[in-house]
Design a protein around this motif. Structure first.
Motif, PDB file in Angstrom:
ATOM      1  N   GLU A 134       2.142  -8.657   5.331  1.00 14.50           N
ATOM      2  CA  GLU A 134       2.493  -7.899   4.127  1.00 14.50           C
ATOM      3  C   GLU A 134       3.403  -6.726   4.477  1.00 14.50           C
ATOM      4  O   GLU A 134       4.393  -6.466   3.784  1.00 14.50           O
ATOM      5  CB  GLU A 134       1.237  -7.405   3.424  1.00 14.50           C
ATOM      6  N   THR A 135       3.095  -6.047   5.549  1.00 14.61           N
ATOM      7  CA  THR A 135       3.930  -4.923   5.982  1.00 14.61           C
ATOM      8  C   THR A 135       5.342  -5.394   6.306  1.00 14.61           C
ATOM      9  O   THR A 135       6.319  -4.747   5.923  1.00 14.61           O
ATOM     10  CB  THR A 135       3.288  -4.222   7.198  1.00 14.61           C
ATOM     11  N   ALA A 136       5.452  -6.522   6.987  1.00 14.16           N
ATOM     12  CA  ALA A 136       6.782  -7.062   7.299  1.00 14.16           C
ATOM     13  C   ALA A 136       7.552  -7.383   6.024  1.00 14.16           C
ATOM     14  O   ALA A 136       8.732  -7.048   5.896  1.00 14.16           O
ATOM     15  CB  ALA A 136       6.658  -8.307   8.176  1.00 14.16           C
ATOM     16  N   ILE A 137       6.892  -8.011   5.073  1.00 12.40           N
ATOM     17  CA  ILE A 137       7.545  -8.360   3.808  1.00 12.40           C
ATOM     18  C   ILE A 137       8.023  -7.107   3.088  1.00 12.40           C
ATOM     19  O   ILE A 137       9.169  -7.039   2.626  1.00 12.40           O
ATOM     20  CB  ILE A 137       6.589  -9.174   2.911  1.00 12.40           C
ATOM     21  N   ASP A 149       9.994  -3.272  13.824  1.00 11.32           N
ATOM     22  CA  ASP A 149      10.372  -2.690  15.107  1.00 11.32           C
ATOM     23  C   ASP A 149       9.229  -1.807  15.603  1.00 11.32           C
ATOM     24  O   ASP A 149       8.180  -1.712  14.952  1.00 11.32           O
ATOM     25  CB  ASP A 149      11.685  -1.906  14.981  1.00 11.32           C
ATOM     26  N   ALA A 150       9.430  -1.179  16.741  1.00 14.90           N
ATOM     27  CA  ALA A 150       8.370  -0.365  17.353  1.00 14.90           C
ATOM     28  C   ALA A 150       7.915   0.780  16.446  1.00 14.90           C
ATOM     29  O   ALA A 150       6.701   0.984  16.291  1.00 14.90           O
ATOM     30  CB  ALA A 150       8.825   0.156  18.714  1.00 14.90           C
ATOM     31  N   ALA A 205       3.702   3.153  12.963  1.00 16.31           N
ATOM     32  CA  ALA A 205       3.325   3.684  11.652  1.00 16.31           C
ATOM     33  C   ALA A 205       2.229   2.833  11.018  1.00 16.31           C
ATOM     34  O   ALA A 205       1.285   3.355  10.416  1.00 16.31           O
ATOM     35  CB  ALA A 205       4.551   3.747  10.736  1.00 16.31           C
ATOM     36  N   HIS A 206       2.353   1.532  11.179  1.00 18.00           N
ATOM     37  CA  HIS A 206       1.357   0.622  10.626  1.00 18.00           C
ATOM     38  C   HIS A 206      -0.009   0.871  11.272  1.00 18.00           C
ATOM     39  O   HIS A 206      -1.019   0.996  10.575  1.00 18.00           O
ATOM     40  CB  HIS A 206       1.806  -0.828  10.835  1.00 18.00           C
ATOM     41  N   PRO A 218       8.081 -13.174  16.102  1.00 22.79           N
ATOM     42  CA  PRO A 218       8.837 -12.686  17.257  1.00 22.79           C
ATOM     43  C   PRO A 218       9.155 -11.181  17.185  1.00 22.79           C
ATOM     44  O   PRO A 218       9.124 -10.498  18.210  1.00 22.79           O
ATOM     45  CB  PRO A 218      10.120 -13.525  17.223  1.00 22.79           C
ATOM     46  N   GLN A 219       9.411 -10.676  15.986  1.00 20.73           N
ATOM     47  CA  GLN A 219       9.687  -9.241  15.856  1.00 20.73           C
ATOM     48  C   GLN A 219       8.428  -8.416  16.129  1.00 20.73           C
ATOM     49  O   GLN A 219       8.496  -7.371  16.772  1.00 20.73           O
ATOM     50  CB  GLN A 219      10.210  -8.913  14.456  1.00 20.73           C
ATOM     51  N   TRP A 220       7.278  -8.889  15.620  1.00 19.99           N
ATOM     52  CA  TRP A 220       6.026  -8.186  15.904  1.00 19.99           C
ATOM     53  C   TRP A 220       5.739  -8.202  17.405  1.00 19.99           C
ATOM     54  O   TRP A 220       5.313  -7.196  17.972  1.00 19.99           O
ATOM     55  CB  TRP A 220       4.860  -8.825  15.139  1.00 19.99           C
TER      56      TRP A 220
END
Length: 195
Positions: free
Chosen positions: A123-126, A133-134, A139-140, A184-186
């Protein structure tokens, strides 16, 4: 997709926290705060350029998030989460196998927590337009009520850092199943933050 050894290290947090005597309970969802299993990191604000072009990327992100939640079939009322989709079942199957191979006991609460971590990451990515990114990972982790519930406030700095890394590992591993396009980004963000 993460390797089997990544699955093993990702699952270790559940065993480690269980053996440390930590109790797990998912925070209650405030209907006004979020429609997800947990509160997500807010998305970047809409820019003037977006408004002038007549586009609303936030509306698109919210619609995509709603579709993701519908596709995942996870309850939004605070009830325990249970793996129902093939991707969720594969993730939970690997988590459970590792926990049990380490002498841990798998239960419904561990399954629910694992799914909440993964769904929240997706959900955060969306809501951040799939730009992970880092700094977003940091922050998450800092704002996640699931992390806050899992990591005791009285942990020493070293214990807290280790527990945070392990919980983030489970989250990132699960995101690779529930939202593989963001996986892959995570993973890259996790490597940058935690080494």
């Amino acid at each position: 997709m993460p390797s089997r050894s990544t699955a093993a290290s990702a699952s270790l947090v559940i065993v480690a926290l269980s053996l440390a005597g930590c109790t797990f309970s998912l925070p209650a969802v405030e209907p006004e705060a979020s429609t997800s299993p947990t509160v997500a990191t807010p998305a970047p604000a809409q820019t003037e350029g977006d408004d002038q072009a007549g586009e609303d990327p936030m509306a698109d992100a919210l619609a995509e998030r709603d579709q993701f939640l519908a596709d995942q079939q996870l309850p939004l009322d605070g009830s325990p989460l249970v793996a129902v989709t093939p991707a969720q079942q594969e993730f939970i199957g690997q988590q459970r196998a590792f926990v049990e191979s380490q002498g841990g006991t798998w239960d419904a609460q561990t399954e629910s927590i694992s799914l909440a971590l993964a769904a929240d990451a997706c959900e955060t990515a969306i809501l951040n337009y799939h730009e992970v990114d880092a700094p977003l990972l940091q922050a998450h982790v800092a704002s996640s009520p699931v992390f806050a519930q899992l990591i005791p406030a009285d942990f020493s700095e070293d214990q807290r850092a280790a527990a945070e890394r392990n919980v983030a590992s489970v989250m990132v591993f699960g995101a690779g199943f529930l939202c593989p396009e963001d996986g892959p980004q995570w993973e890259a963000a996790f490597t940058e933050v935690y080494g």
